[in-house]
Design a protein around this motif. Sequence first.
Motif, PDB file in Angstrom:
ATOM      1  N   THR A 176       0.833  -1.205   0.000  1.00  0.00           N
ATOM      2  CA  THR A 176       0.000   0.000   0.000  1.00  0.00           C
ATOM      3  C   THR A 176       0.865   1.251   0.000  1.00  0.00           C
ATOM      4  O   THR A 176       0.616   2.206  -0.756  1.00  0.00           O
ATOM      5  N   ALA A 177       1.903   1.280   0.834  1.00  0.00           N
ATOM      6  CA  ALA A 177       2.763   2.463   0.931  1.00  0.00           C
ATOM      7  C   ALA A 177       3.464   2.761  -0.382  1.00  0.00           C
ATOM      8  O   ALA A 177       3.682   3.934  -0.731  1.00  0.00           O
ATOM      9  N   ALA A 178       3.819   1.722  -1.140  1.00  0.00           N
ATOM     10  CA  ALA A 178       4.490   1.922  -2.424  1.00  0.00           C
ATOM     11  C   ALA A 178       3.540   2.462  -3.487  1.00  0.00           C
ATOM     12  O   ALA A 178       3.988   2.928  -4.533  1.00  0.00           O
ATOM     13  N   ALA A 179       2.251   2.412  -3.215  1.00  0.00           N
ATOM     14  CA  ALA A 179       1.249   2.858  -4.184  1.00  0.00           C
ATOM     15  C   ALA A 179       0.728   4.253  -3.906  1.00  0.00           C
ATOM     16  O   ALA A 179      -0.171   4.722  -4.600  1.00  0.00           O
ATOM     17  N   VAL A 180       1.280   4.935  -2.915  1.00  0.00           N
ATOM     18  CA  VAL A 180       0.668   6.167  -2.422  1.00  0.00           C
ATOM     19  C   VAL A 180       1.200   7.436  -3.077  1.00  0.00           C
ATOM     20  O   VAL A 180       0.443   8.236  -3.634  1.00  0.00           O
ATOM     21  N   TRP A 181       2.525   7.672  -3.008  1.00  0.00           N
ATOM     22  CA  TRP A 181       3.002   9.048  -3.042  1.00  0.00           C
ATOM     23  C   TRP A 181       2.971   9.702  -4.411  1.00  0.00           C
ATOM     24  O   TRP A 181       2.614  10.881  -4.525  1.00  0.00           O
ATOM     25  N   MET A 182       3.343   9.020  -5.468  1.00  0.00           N
ATOM     26  CA  MET A 182       3.255   9.641  -6.789  1.00  0.00           C
ATOM     27  C   MET A 182       1.817  10.029  -7.089  1.00  0.00           C
ATOM     28  O   MET A 182       1.526  11.150  -7.540  1.00  0.00           O
ATOM     29  N   ALA A 183       0.897   9.137  -6.816  1.00  0.00           N
ATOM     30  CA  ALA A 183      -0.502   9.380  -7.160  1.00  0.00           C
ATOM     31  C   ALA A 183      -1.116  10.487  -6.314  1.00  0.00           C
ATOM     32  O   ALA A 183      -1.708  11.441  -6.840  1.00  0.00           O
ATOM     33  N   TYR A 184      -0.988  10.378  -4.996  1.00  0.00           N
ATOM     34  CA  TYR A 184      -1.715  11.300  -4.130  1.00  0.00           C
ATOM     35  C   TYR A 184      -1.089  12.689  -4.092  1.00  0.00           C
ATOM     36  O   TYR A 184      -1.812  13.696  -4.012  1.00  0.00           O
ATOM     37  N   VAL A 185       0.236  12.791  -4.138  1.00  0.00           N
ATOM     38  CA  VAL A 185       0.837  14.124  -4.167  1.00  0.00           C
ATOM     39  C   VAL A 185       0.571  14.803  -5.508  1.00  0.00           C
ATOM     40  O   VAL A 185       0.341  16.017  -5.566  1.00  0.00           O
ATOM     41  N   ILE A 210     -11.794  14.483 -14.301  1.00  0.00           N
ATOM     42  CA  ILE A 210     -10.558  13.707 -14.127  1.00  0.00           C
ATOM     43  C   ILE A 210     -10.437  12.780 -15.327  1.00  0.00           C
ATOM     44  O   ILE A 210     -11.194  11.817 -15.461  1.00  0.00           O
ATOM     45  N   THR A 211      -9.509  13.079 -16.227  1.00  0.00           N
ATOM     46  CA  THR A 211      -9.343  12.255 -17.420  1.00  0.00           C
ATOM     47  C   THR A 211      -8.370  11.113 -17.145  1.00  0.00           C
ATOM     48  O   THR A 211      -7.591  11.163 -16.197  1.00  0.00           O
ATOM     49  N   ALA A 212      -8.435  10.077 -18.002  1.00  0.00           N
ATOM     50  CA  ALA A 212      -7.626   8.865 -17.775  1.00  0.00           C
ATOM     51  C   ALA A 212      -7.778   8.424 -16.329  1.00  0.00           C
ATOM     52  O   ALA A 212      -6.796   8.129 -15.635  1.00  0.00           O
ATOM     53  N   ALA A 213      -9.009   8.353 -15.873  1.00  0.00           N
ATOM     54  CA  ALA A 213      -9.290   8.240 -14.439  1.00  0.00           C
ATOM     55  C   ALA A 213      -8.991   6.879 -13.848  1.00  0.00           C
ATOM     56  O   ALA A 213      -8.970   6.738 -12.624  1.00  0.00           O
ATOM     57  N   SER A 214      -8.747   5.871 -14.664  1.00  0.00           N
ATOM     58  CA  SER A 214      -8.433   4.554 -14.114  1.00  0.00           C
ATOM     59  C   SER A 214      -6.971   4.409 -13.718  1.00  0.00           C
ATOM     60  O   SER A 214      -6.576   3.383 -13.163  1.00  0.00           O
ATOM     61  N   GLY A 236      -5.468   9.144 -11.297  1.00  0.00           N
ATOM     62  CA  GLY A 236      -6.888   9.410 -11.488  1.00  0.00           C
ATOM     63  C   GLY A 236      -7.724   8.929 -10.321  1.00  0.00           C
ATOM     64  O   GLY A 236      -8.623   9.631  -9.834  1.00  0.00           O
ATOM     65  N   LEU A 237      -7.443   7.733  -9.833  1.00  0.00           N
ATOM     66  CA  LEU A 237      -8.190   7.193  -8.697  1.00  0.00           C
ATOM     67  C   LEU A 237      -7.910   7.988  -7.428  1.00  0.00           C
ATOM     68  O   LEU A 237      -8.818   8.227  -6.620  1.00  0.00           O
ATOM     69  N   ALA A 238      -6.659   8.417  -7.240  1.00  0.00           N
ATOM     70  CA  ALA A 238      -6.348   9.274  -6.093  1.00  0.00           C
ATOM     71  C   ALA A 238      -7.097  10.592  -6.196  1.00  0.00           C
ATOM     72  O   ALA A 238      -7.604  11.117  -5.193  1.00  0.00           O
ATOM     73  N   ALA A 239      -7.172  11.146  -7.406  1.00  0.00           N
ATOM     74  CA  ALA A 239      -7.884  12.417  -7.596  1.00  0.00           C
ATOM     75  C   ALA A 239      -9.367  12.268  -7.279  1.00  0.00           C
ATOM     76  O   ALA A 239      -9.979  13.189  -6.708  1.00  0.00           O
ATOM     77  N   ILE A 240      -9.953  11.133  -7.635  1.00  0.00           N
ATOM     78  CA  ILE A 240     -11.354  10.895  -7.288  1.00  0.00           C
ATOM     79  C   ILE A 240     -11.528  10.936  -5.772  1.00  0.00           C
ATOM     80  O   ILE A 240     -12.448  11.580  -5.245  1.00  0.00           O
ATOM     81  N   GLN A 241     -10.652  10.248  -5.052  1.00  0.00           N
ATOM     82  CA  GLN A 241     -10.771  10.200  -3.596  1.00  0.00           C
ATOM     83  C   GLN A 241     -10.531  11.562  -2.961  1.00  0.00           C
ATOM     84  O   GLN A 241     -11.235  11.954  -2.008  1.00  0.00           O
ATOM     85  N   ILE A 242      -9.547  12.314  -3.459  1.00  0.00           N
ATOM     86  CA  ILE A 242      -9.268  13.637  -2.902  1.00  0.00           C
ATOM     87  C   ILE A 242     -10.424  14.587  -3.189  1.00  0.00           C
ATOM     88  O   ILE A 242     -10.834  15.375  -2.313  1.00  0.00           O
ATOM     89  N   ALA A 243     -10.962  14.541  -4.409  1.00  0.00           N
ATOM     90  CA  ALA A 243     -12.112  15.390  -4.726  1.00  0.00           C
ATOM     91  C   ALA A 243     -13.271  15.094  -3.780  1.00  0.00           C
ATOM     92  O   ALA A 243     -13.905  16.011  -3.236  1.00  0.00           O
ATOM     93  N   ARG A 244     -13.556  13.834  -3.565  1.00  0.00           N
ATOM     94  CA  ARG A 244     -14.615  13.444  -2.627  1.00  0.00           C
ATOM     95  C   ARG A 244     -14.312  13.968  -1.221  1.00  0.00           C
ATOM     96  O   ARG A 244     -15.194  14.448  -0.509  1.00  0.00           O
TER      97      ARG A 244
END
Length: 335
Positions: free
Chosen positions: A122-131, A151-155, A159-167
């Motif tokens: 999980t930790a390896a999947a976090v920082w590029m996407a969420y930052v 959010i384009t190319a949302a998969s 994109g998935l991090a952006a969905i969660q942050i927007a929410r």
Amino acid sequence: MARLVQFDRLGGPEVLTLREVEVGAPGPGEVRLRVEAIGLNRAEIMYREGGYFHQPVFPSTLGYEAAGVVEAVGEGVTGLAEGDPVAVVPSFLQTEYGTYGDHVLLPASAVVPRPANVDPVTAAAVWMAYVTAYGPLAESGRVRPGDHVLITAASSSVGLAAIQIARHIGAIPIATTRGAGKRQRLLDAGAAHVIVTDEEDLPARIKEITGGEGVRLAFDPVAGPGVETLARGIAPGGFLVVYGALDPRPTPLPNAGSYPALNSSTYTLFEITSDPERLRRAVAFVNAGLASGAFAPVVDRTFALEDIAEAHRYMAANGQVGKIVVTVEPQAPQA
């Protein structure tokens, strides 16, 4: 000795080679990390192929993200100690450091504590996407509760991090995908609406969803001529943020008078990770979301380090939803 993935020429996944190399002790401002998991990013494909914003120096390693345990710290390093579980934030050039290996040297400024309840994959999947998503959506102040965000190319993992942050901030995420096969998975991931661009008129659907107003912000990694289509769906005074270049064709600046007045800009997460104060805020924001359960990185599939070339082939096929992670069974480095 440690095992590192290196390549000696530009090319496809077949150029990646797993080699035994001498890693050595960390220098001033560095740490040596025993790697447990590596997050893969499309930037690494582009770097391997010679299409990234900087070129490799051979023999080159690569990689921006990882999670593991600190093995040793160099002179001047504070706040980190041997045995600390940590994750790696992308804040360096791949010509200088890389994460593809079982023992790697990294700048201490790129290493952040890993919460006890967050496992290495999980930790390896976090920082590029969420930052990457954090900067334009959360820190900039451009997006407010109730705003629509495209959010384009949302998969993708970003994109998935952006969905969660927007929410999380009360905005309404509208996701796009080229084919209908990913529609339900994006809805399950939290998208309020999904537009299938191969089947639907994007600007028309945006206007329908937003009651004719358009989105407050469009967050796009594709670039190229398609930004003109995105611009037609942005509300007057809204924002177009381009954070990637998946389409290598020139990206036009939306013409004044052709669209509602909008603000367009490029963005990379290095704007955050190269600034210690902005990075501190980003780490606090993301770790709070992880702790509360508001943020949950989506991992599509894992590969072993020995299968790194196959992992790159899988990423290049564009079939994943979320992050691809490589797991590592490290060997003890020799003194």
